[in-house]
Design an enzyme around this catalytic site. Sequence first.
Site, PDB file in Angstrom:
ATOM      1  N   ASP A  19       0.850  -1.316   0.126  1.00  0.00           N
ATOM      2  CA  ASP A  19      -0.038   0.048  -0.171  1.00  0.00           C
ATOM      3  C   ASP A  19       0.782   1.327   0.083  1.00  0.00           C
ATOM      4  O   ASP A  19       1.890   1.209   0.740  1.00  0.00           O
ATOM      5  CB  ASP A  19      -1.001   0.086   1.207  1.00  0.00           C
ATOM      6  CG  ASP A  19      -2.263   0.887   1.060  1.00  0.00           C
ATOM      7  OD1 ASP A  19      -2.436   1.311  -0.026  1.00  0.00           O
ATOM      8  OD2 ASP A  19      -2.615   1.471   2.216  1.00  0.00           O
ATOM      9  N   HIS A  36       2.126   3.286  -9.277  1.00  0.00           N
ATOM     10  CA  HIS A  36       1.869   1.944  -9.211  1.00  0.00           C
ATOM     11  C   HIS A  36       3.061   1.301 -10.065  1.00  0.00           C
ATOM     12  O   HIS A  36       3.588   0.206  -9.722  1.00  0.00           O
ATOM     13  CB  HIS A  36       0.700   1.558 -10.110  1.00  0.00           C
ATOM     14  CG  HIS A  36      -0.573   2.104  -9.138  1.00  0.00           C
ATOM     15  ND1 HIS A  36      -0.742   1.480  -7.777  1.00  0.00           N
ATOM     16  CD2 HIS A  36      -1.682   2.600  -9.670  1.00  0.00           C
ATOM     17  CE1 HIS A  36      -1.745   2.401  -7.683  1.00  0.00           C
ATOM     18  NE2 HIS A  36      -2.399   2.764  -8.513  1.00  0.00           N
ATOM     19  N   LEU A 130      10.816 -20.323  -5.147  1.00  0.00           N
ATOM     20  CA  LEU A 130      10.003 -19.416  -4.443  1.00  0.00           C
ATOM     21  C   LEU A 130       8.745 -19.637  -5.055  1.00  0.00           C
ATOM     22  O   LEU A 130       8.548 -19.568  -6.214  1.00  0.00           O
ATOM     23  CB  LEU A 130      10.694 -18.153  -4.648  1.00  0.00           C
ATOM     24  CG  LEU A 130       9.841 -16.994  -3.868  1.00  0.00           C
ATOM     25  CD1 LEU A 130       9.487 -17.145  -2.289  1.00  0.00           C
ATOM     26  CD2 LEU A 130      10.156 -15.562  -4.491  1.00  0.00           C
TER      27      LEU A 130
END
Length: 248
Positions: A19, A36, A130
């Site tokens: 955020d 973004h 991962l």
Amino acid sequence: MTRMGTARTVPHHIAIVMDGNGRWATKRFLPRVAGHKKGLDALRACVRHCGDLGVKVLTVFAFSSENWNRPADEVSGLMELLAAALSREVPQLQAEGVRIHFVGDRSALSDKVRTGLAQAEALTAGNHRLVFNVCFNYGGRWDMTQAAAQLAARGEAITELSLSRAMALAHVPDPDLIIRTGGELRMSNFLLWQAAYSELYFSDKLWPEFDAAAIDKAIADYGRRERRFGRTSDQVAPTAPRTTRKAA
Ligand code: IPE
Ligand code: IPE
Ligand code: MG
């Protein structure tokens, strides 16, 4: 999966509410979409750092069920960013041994994006270093509802186990550590079911500024937590040195 006692130094599964992109951009008099884009740079570095540290699962909140309510140009900017990231980032993930999963309701996404998500998942399916879950058009309430609907359609009894197995994150254990950047102290419909015993860490840093050192700091904080899962401190750390107990 339960791991009791003092938290392992490196969490097996880290989940992040990324955020603060919009505020990062607004502070610089830039359009929110520029925030973004910068957030995507931070995410790329985060994936790499987590892989290097030996984190096994990384789950990030990229677009919530409620983010459709944002201005149309921001929503379309985020959709374009996802489409561009699919072609640009996936080869690097593949090279780094990262397996990507997209978690969320795909029905609202364009055919082109849906095909891109499926291709990225198929291409990286053999990787084990991962597991990287990208929650896109995801909400914890959506997940619980779709899981319950699956069980109802199959006529299966609702138990904790059956519900867990029908959830969108059934392929990974629950997160050990949930990080939220950007200073807000809320879940915003992120992993509502899976967060039952996660350790929570909040940072005032905006997501584009959340670098490797910030991740290390969050992990160090996590390492000082005692995870009790409802038990007492004595039960989870029975071997801790105590003056009243003789050494074995
Ligand atoms: C998080 O950053 C990214 C998304 C929700 C897509 P925000 O866009 O919410 O940034 P702030 O909270 O407005 O600063
Ligand atoms: C949560 O952030 C969603 C993502 C990070 C993708 P928001 O910015 O949407 O959350 P609220 O609206 O401040 O609770
Ligand atoms: Mg926000």
